[in-house]
Design a protein around this motif. Structure first.
Motif, PDB file in Angstrom:
ATOM      1  N   ASP A 107      -0.561  -2.227  -5.984  1.00  0.00           N
ATOM      2  CA  ASP A 107       0.842  -2.414  -5.588  1.00  0.00           C
ATOM      3  C   ASP A 107       1.725  -2.573  -6.822  1.00  0.00           C
ATOM      4  O   ASP A 107       2.819  -2.002  -6.900  1.00  0.00           O
ATOM      5  CB  ASP A 107       0.976  -3.660  -4.709  1.00  0.00           C
ATOM      6  CG  ASP A 107       0.772  -3.375  -3.229  1.00  0.00           C
ATOM      7  OD1 ASP A 107       0.653  -2.188  -2.851  1.00  0.00           O
ATOM      8  OD2 ASP A 107       0.735  -4.343  -2.444  1.00  0.00           O
ATOM      9  N   CYS A 146       0.788  -1.237   0.000  1.00  0.00           N
ATOM     10  CA  CYS A 146       0.000   0.000   0.000  1.00  0.00           C
ATOM     11  C   CYS A 146       0.821   1.290   0.000  1.00  0.00           C
ATOM     12  O   CYS A 146       0.241   2.377  -0.073  1.00  0.00           O
ATOM     13  CB  CYS A 146      -0.973   0.058   1.183  1.00  0.00           C
ATOM     14  SG  CYS A 146      -2.245  -1.213   1.141  1.00  0.00           S
ATOM     15  N   ASP A 147       2.148   1.222   0.076  1.00  0.00           N
ATOM     16  CA  ASP A 147       2.928   2.463   0.068  1.00  0.00           C
ATOM     17  C   ASP A 147       4.301   2.237  -0.569  1.00  0.00           C
ATOM     18  O   ASP A 147       5.341   2.575   0.016  1.00  0.00           O
ATOM     19  CB  ASP A 147       3.081   3.009   1.485  1.00  0.00           C
ATOM     20  CG  ASP A 147       3.535   4.480   1.494  1.00  0.00           C
ATOM     21  OD1 ASP A 147       3.347   5.172   0.469  1.00  0.00           O
ATOM     22  OD2 ASP A 147       4.080   4.928   2.520  1.00  0.00           O
ATOM     23  N   SER A 151     -10.751  -0.355   2.394  1.00  0.00           N
ATOM     24  CA  SER A 151     -10.042   0.615   3.224  1.00  0.00           C
ATOM     25  C   SER A 151     -11.003   1.578   3.904  1.00  0.00           C
ATOM     26  O   SER A 151     -10.631   2.325   4.779  1.00  0.00           O
ATOM     27  CB  SER A 151      -9.047   1.405   2.361  1.00  0.00           C
ATOM     28  OG  SER A 151      -9.727   2.107   1.344  1.00  0.00           O
ATOM     29  N   GLN A 155      -7.238   4.125  -7.714  1.00  0.00           N
ATOM     30  CA  GLN A 155      -7.261   4.676  -6.359  1.00  0.00           C
ATOM     31  C   GLN A 155      -7.635   6.154  -6.380  1.00  0.00           C
ATOM     32  O   GLN A 155      -8.340   6.645  -5.506  1.00  0.00           O
ATOM     33  CB  GLN A 155      -5.910   4.497  -5.681  1.00  0.00           C
ATOM     34  CG  GLN A 155      -5.627   3.092  -5.195  1.00  0.00           C
ATOM     35  CD  GLN A 155      -4.249   2.969  -4.597  1.00  0.00           C
ATOM     36  OE1 GLN A 155      -3.246   3.003  -5.311  1.00  0.00           O
ATOM     37  NE2 GLN A 155      -4.192   2.844  -3.286  1.00  0.00           N
ATOM     38  N   PRO A 201      -7.350  -0.229  -2.361  1.00  0.00           N
ATOM     39  CA  PRO A 201      -6.079  -0.815  -2.813  1.00  0.00           C
ATOM     40  C   PRO A 201      -6.235  -2.305  -3.089  1.00  0.00           C
ATOM     41  O   PRO A 201      -7.096  -2.974  -2.512  1.00  0.00           O
ATOM     42  CB  PRO A 201      -5.123  -0.544  -1.650  1.00  0.00           C
ATOM     43  CG  PRO A 201      -5.983  -0.270  -0.476  1.00  0.00           C
ATOM     44  CD  PRO A 201      -7.253   0.311  -0.995  1.00  0.00           C
ATOM     45  N   THR A 252      -5.124   5.153   0.815  1.00  0.00           N
ATOM     46  CA  THR A 252      -3.864   4.816   1.443  1.00  0.00           C
ATOM     47  C   THR A 252      -2.764   4.836   0.402  1.00  0.00           C
ATOM     48  O   THR A 252      -2.934   4.384  -0.713  1.00  0.00           O
ATOM     49  CB  THR A 252      -3.930   3.419   2.082  1.00  0.00           C
ATOM     50  OG1 THR A 252      -4.307   2.472   1.086  1.00  0.00           O
ATOM     51  CG2 THR A 252      -4.929   3.395   3.220  1.00  0.00           C
ATOM     52  N   GLY A 253      -1.576   5.358   0.811  1.00  0.00           N
ATOM     53  CA  GLY A 253      -0.451   5.422  -0.097  1.00  0.00           C
ATOM     54  C   GLY A 253       0.039   6.841  -0.278  1.00  0.00           C
ATOM     55  O   GLY A 253      -0.550   7.797   0.218  1.00  0.00           O
TER      56      GLY A 253
END
Length: 453
Positions: free
Chosen positions: A200, A138-139, A173, A189, A195, A179-180
């Motif tokens: 990813d 997610c990041d 989420s 997104q 996500p 998120t990210g």
């Protein structure tokens, strides 16, 4: 946030320096006095008295503890630092990767195509492992990728780190949340989707494009970068080899259904790296593909082009349809101008011109492949036969002879867009091998009968 100077202690660990600091935590280089080794310790900024923040921090620790992969940073330990009793803080003890993160590395210029191929292999494999274990990162961004210190000409090694906002595959989420990091969010997104494994993959592909250019692909404000990502795909430099560029395009396709999965990206990055190494060493190039003339000789030696539908192949075709939950399936043989369907389920078409069939593509690439949505894929959207029958998704595996010729395929079609899994493709490949074995047995039986005569 408590500032810790070199020489200060966190449990049995002595701080030797600061590696980096963010809004949620600080990472220190430390020495483990008991085990005589260097480690990295991530100290969370929030005090270990806030129930919600403690829950998040513990979740990251538990997730990191469950994952063990060469391209992920390894968690050694976790604890609570109570050196200031009124301000206890949770910390994670991780392996210390000596080297910069990718963000700092790119300040000195782009990576080479071989280095990006190596990095893509490592990180795609890591991402596949994370996804197989039911998690999302997610990041993914350059700051969360560590590059091990090595000589310039040696194999670069990358490790994915920081699972601070990781999620569970398939979990929502929450409406209205994203998120990210903004610069690496996927188009879906930006439009509000949750996500997924595909998001990813998109983020990793975008990071690897950036590694080739040392430039942020979508700069600007959050609104500017979001709109630009919805408007266009990332620009891959024309100097990038075609096979490497194809992988990056597959990872960063704006339609998540069209993105290649992490395992496929890893396999293809590895092949690109092998080719680039061979070229650099001056090794002999890979052997030329077998000629079409030789392939057609292989087709004709099995003597099945003019035969009627076969019960054995019908069973294999039906089994493929059931296993992949698809209403249409074929066992097909590709001749010079025509494609002959030796078994057919769902559509009674005995043969089609070669130029309108997808089977020749399977023959050309020599491996299983899939199209998630025929109506939008550049290779299929204008195909008149596919439009006529209203099919939307496709998966196929080649029929490969004992001497390596691709003579046809076992394929399935669905009438709805869908992403076939790797397990689906593996099952199809196994069934294609069964069909090919049946052909080899029949050929051997004919030779035996001829010898007796």
């Amino acid at each position: 946030m408590i500032q810790r100077a070199p020489g200060a202690a966190i449990g049995r660990y002595t701080i030797t320096g600061e590696i980096g600091q963010g809004g949620m935590s600080t990472v220190y280089a430390c020495y483990d006095r008991l085990l005589d080794r260097d480690v990295a310790i991530k100290v969370f900024a929030a005090q270990a008295v806030n129930p919600e923040l403690v829950r998040v921090q513990e979740a990251e620790a538990r997730l990191a503890a469950k994952l063990n992969h060469h391209a992920l940073t390894t968690l050694f330990d976790a604890g609570v630092d109570s050196s200031e009793p009124e301000r206890p803080q949770i910390y994670l003890v991780m392996e210390h990767v000596h080297g910069d993160d990718l963000m700092r590395r790119l300040e000195h210029g782009p990576l080479t195509t071989l280095q990006v191929s190596y990095l893509g292999t490592d990180l795609s494999n890591a991402l596949q492992y994370v996804h197989e274990n039911g998690f999302l990162h997610c990041d993914i961004k350059p700051a969360n990728i560590l590059i091990a210190d090595r000589n310039f000409d040696s194999r670069i090694r990358g490790k994915l780190t920081d699972f601070g906002i990781a999620g569970i595959v398939g979990a929502a989420s929450g409406k209205g949340t994203t998120t990210g990091t903004a610069a690496y969010l996927s188009p879906e997104q930006i439009e509000g989707a949750d996500p997924s494994t595909a998001t990813d993959v998109y983020a990793l592909g975008l990071v690897l494009v950036e590694a080739l250019t040392a430039r942020l692909e979508y700069p600007g404000t959050m609104e500017q970068t979001a709109l630009e990502r919805l408007r266009r795909d990332p620009v891959i430099p024309s100097t990038v080899p075609a096979d490497l560029a194809d992988i990056l395009r597959g990872m960063t396709h704006r339609n998540p259904l069209m993105r290649i999965p992490a395992h496929e990206a890893a396999d293809r990055f590895e092949r690109v790296a092998a080719r680039l190494i061979a070229e650099r060493r001056g090794d002999a190039p890979p052997p030329e593909p077998k000629s079409e003339e030789a392939r057609l000789d292989a087709v004709h030696r099995y003597g099945v082009l003019d035969t009627p539908p076969d019960a054995a192949f019908d069973r294999i075709s039906r089994l493929a349809g059931r296993m992949l939950d698809s209403p249409i399936s074929f066992v097909s043989i590709v001749d010079g101008e025509r494609v002959f369907h030796k078994a057919r389920l769902g559509v009674d078409v005995a043969e089609v011109p070669r130029e309108v069939s997808l089977c020749p593509i399977t023959v050309d690439i020599g491996r299983s492949w899939t199209v998630a949505d025929i109506s939008v894929d550049d290779r299929t959207r204008d195909n008149p036969v596919l439009k006529q029958y209203g099919v939307r998704a496709y998966a196929a595996a080649p029929l490969v002879t004992e001497d390596g010729h691709n003579i046809g395929s076992l394929c399935v079609y669905d009438v709805r867009p869908r992403a076939f899994t790797q397990q689906n493709l593996d099952d199809l490949t196994e069934l294609a091998a069964v069909a090919m074995h049946e052909l080899e047995l029949r050929r051997a039986a004919r030779r035996l009968a001829f010898d007796r005569d």
